[in-house]
Design a protein around this motif. Structure first.
Motif, PDB file in Angstrom:
ATOM      1  N   ASP A 114      43.162  40.013  26.367  1.00 50.42           N
ATOM      2  CA  ASP A 114      42.401  40.766  27.363  1.00 50.42           C
ATOM      3  C   ASP A 114      43.345  41.477  28.326  1.00 50.42           C
ATOM      4  N   SER A 115      44.439  40.813  28.663  1.00 47.64           N
ATOM      5  CA  SER A 115      45.429  41.423  29.541  1.00 47.64           C
ATOM      6  C   SER A 115      46.042  42.665  28.894  1.00 47.64           C
TER       7      SER A 115
ATOM      8  N   ARG B 297      32.494  39.043  29.427  1.00 50.91           N
ATOM      9  CA  ARG B 297      32.755  39.891  30.595  1.00 50.91           C
ATOM     10  C   ARG B 297      33.946  40.821  30.422  1.00 50.91           C
ATOM     11  N   PRO B 298      35.090  40.348  29.884  1.00 52.17           N
ATOM     12  CA  PRO B 298      36.211  41.285  29.722  1.00 52.17           C
ATOM     13  C   PRO B 298      35.838  42.481  28.841  1.00 52.17           C
TER      14      PRO B 298
ATOM     15  N   TYR C 167      38.826  48.258  34.974  1.00 50.37           N
ATOM     16  CA  TYR C 167      39.972  47.771  34.204  1.00 50.37           C
ATOM     17  C   TYR C 167      40.790  46.773  35.016  1.00 50.37           C
TER      18      TYR C 167
ATOM     19  N   CYS D  42      39.111  43.514  34.933  1.00 48.09           N
ATOM     20  CA  CYS D  42      39.367  42.860  33.642  1.00 48.09           C
ATOM     21  C   CYS D  42      40.758  42.242  33.628  1.00 48.09           C
TER      22      CYS D  42
ATOM     23  N   LEU E 168      40.728  39.099  35.672  1.00 44.04           N
ATOM     24  CA  LEU E 168      40.042  38.025  34.953  1.00 44.04           C
ATOM     25  C   LEU E 168      40.941  37.457  33.859  1.00 44.04           C
ATOM     26  N   ALA E 169      41.687  38.348  33.197  1.00 42.89           N
ATOM     27  CA  ALA E 169      42.606  37.892  32.140  1.00 42.89           C
ATOM     28  C   ALA E 169      43.717  37.020  32.717  1.00 42.89           C
TER      29      ALA E 169
ATOM     30  N   ALA F  56      43.517  45.500  28.932  1.00 44.24           N
ATOM     31  CA  ALA F  56      43.323  46.074  30.261  1.00 44.24           C
ATOM     32  C   ALA F  56      44.497  46.963  30.659  1.00 44.24           C
TER      33      ALA F  56
END
Length: 233
Positions: free
Chosen positions: A109-110, A70-71, A94, A97, A100-101, A113
């Motif tokens: 992922d962070s 997903r990310p 974004y 994302c 989510l991170a 984003a």
């Protein structure tokens, strides 16, 4: 499922992988195959198809509570929205994302984003926010000791600098090039950004000066590279 980045060519295995996953009724694999096929479509310039495929992949991911792809899907769909000029839509993806991170504690992922939000801010003309976000992302990539992430972020910082400081931008492009690892590729939007912005920096400096500045950037020690980042106006 795999996809090929070479020349944006769609890998026929992607279509086959999706068809097999649908026949088996495996929704997890279907979502992943849709995500990969969407990337290939975007890479070919078929943004409408990419948008449709990413949307279906993300819908499945949300329904199943899947975190794995997903990310990546959110970032790539955001890139498609950027290419379409829908910066508000890109920012929403974004931000999702980034959220989510935070939820999963995924630092990479962070960092991705935050960098994407920084690029999006640049494209919207919000230079101050772009500088803040790209510097924050770069700090995170450095903490992760991730050369590919640092390279990606340095390129984005370079394009921000290019609006006012062409020589600095070229040095940062050189610094990014030195950190690009084997197999390193750009995301959907960043490919287009690189292809569009790099010639502008070269034109602003002249070919010889551009080459010299890139070479100088490749030789810069980390301390001077990040001093250059801090010097962006």
């Amino acid at each position: 499922a795999v996809w090929s980045d070479e020349h944006g060519a769609r890998n026929p295995q992607l279509e086959e992988s999706l068809a097999i996953a649908r026949r088996l009724g495996d929704r997890w694999v279907t979502g992943l195959a849709l995500n990969n096929l969407a990337y290939a479509a975007a890479d070919q310039g078929d943004l409408a198809r990419a948008e449709t495929l990413f949307a279906e992949s993300l819908r499945l991911g949300r329904e199943l509570g899947i975190i794995d792809y997903r990310p990546n899907g959110l970032l790539n769909r955001g890139d498609v929205r950027q290419l379409q000029g829908d910066y508000a839509g890109a920012a929403a993806l974004y931000e999702e994302c980034a959220a989510l991170a935070r939820e999963t504690g995924n630092l990479k992922d962070s960092a991705w984003a935050i960098a994407a939000l920084g690029t999006n801010a640049r494209l919207q003309g919000d230079r101050r926010r772009a500088v803040e976000l790209l510097r924050e992302s770069l700090t995170r990539w450095r903490e992760l000791d991730d050369s590919a992430g640092v390279a990606m972020c340095l390129e984005q910082v370079a394009f921000l600098a290019s609006e006012r400081q062409a020589a600095l931008a070229a040095r940062l492009l050189g610094a990014a090039k030195r950190r690009q690892t084997t197999g390193w590729i750009r995301s959907i939007y960043r490919k287009a950004d690189y292809a569009r912005r790099t010639p502008l920096v070269r034109e602003a400096l002249g070919s010889a000066a551009f080459a010299d500045a890139v070479a100088a950037g490749q030789a810069l020690p980390d301390r001077e590279v990040f001093a250059d980042v801090a010097a962006i106006e």
